[in-house]
Design a protein around this motif. Structure first.
Motif: not given
Length: 295
Positions: A229-235
């Motif tokens: 899930a993570g906590r930062r937006v990834r692109a």
């Protein structure tokens, strides 16, 4: 803007109970359970689910619990060739999924309709990128809910070249109709994967919104996007790795079910006049049309 609307008390109480739950923990547990290949477990689970949700397997490639190695394979089952014909009209936009229309219309003042009395921010939905938000300002959107009994692969509504994919972390509230009516900004709070395409003349976005018990979201060009899930937006940028998809091509799937949102720029598309909230749609069904740029 919408007038003040208060959902029934029981709906609000059901949704309130979801807030303290460990959404991702529950979803990961469900993910493991749906991939357990013990024959007794998975056959019993599949047959019970088919009865409970009245799942129609007439169009599926496989039709018996023994045909699938695990429950998730049944849930993401493929369809037989020819069961979802595409529109003959070259300007047509096809439904990307089997499901029920939750909402559709114009994006007004940077807001999309979630349900009566509920709206949410386009910029939040797209991961907080102001420049990307500007591309779709005052545009059009269509939201389709996939129930447990529906086919859970996502296909292209029209031809497009993949430009970018964004994973936006968040909660995993249920996206059942009662939570859509009661949880503020639900689609901009839940974990989601935004896929950006360049169409015949205009860009468009296909947003796959996660939900409780959605163990993962995947795309055909990347594989599993979440978890983790993570906590930062990834692109991910695909401008240097050209990927052209035709209308009707599979683009991704939900490993357990959820919601898809289509977003188009201002003046790019027109939704079918007869289409409205509560309508059932099938993959490949014409739901709208491009207004320009189709040869």
């Amino acid at each position: 803007m919408d007038q003040l609307h208060t959902p029934p008390l029981m709906e609000r109480l059901k949704s309130l109970a979801l807030y303290p739950l460990p959404h991702h923990g529950i979803s990961r547990l469900v993910g493991h359970a749906t991939r357990w290949r013990n024959p007794l477990w998975k056959n019993t689970l599949i047959r019970t689910f088919i009865r409970a949700y009245d799942v129609n397997l007439d169009e599926a490639e496989d039709r018996d619990a023994a045909d699938w190695p695990d429950f998730n394979s049944f849930f993401t089952r493929s369809l037989r060739d020819g069961t979802r014909p595409l529109p003959d009209d070259p300007t047509a936009l096809a439904s990307p999924v089997d499901g029920t229309v939750s909402a559709l219309g114009r994006i007004e003042a940077g807001q999309l309709i979630q349900a009566k009395g509920q709206r949410f921010s386009l910029q939040a939905l797209l991961g907080g990128d102001p420049a990307l938000t500007e591309r779709f300002r005052d545009g059009s959107f269509l939201t389709v809910y996939l129930s447990p009994r529906d086919y859970h692969r996502v296909h292209m509504p029209g031809a497009g070249r993949l430009e970018r994919m964004i994973h936006v972390p968040g909660r995993l509230f249920s996206v059942a109709p009662h939570t859509v009516r009661t949880v503020p900004r639900l689609f901009a709070r839940n974990e989601r994967v935004v896929s950006l395409f360049q169409g015949p003349s205009e860009p468009f976005a296909v947003i796959m919104v996660g939900a409780m018990c959605v163990a993962s979201i995947e795309t055909v060009w990347h594989g599993v996007v979440t978890p983790p899930a993570g906590r930062r937006v990834r692109a991910w940028d695909y401008h240097d790795d050209s990927r052209d998809l035709r209308q009707g091509d599979e683009m991704g799937r939900f490993n357990m079910g959820s919601t898809v949102i289509l977003v188009y720029p201002r003046g790019a598309v027109r939704w079918a006049e007869a289409l409205g909230p509560g309508d059932t749609v099938r993959l490949g069904q014409k739901v709208g049309a491009w207004l320009q740029g189709i040869e």
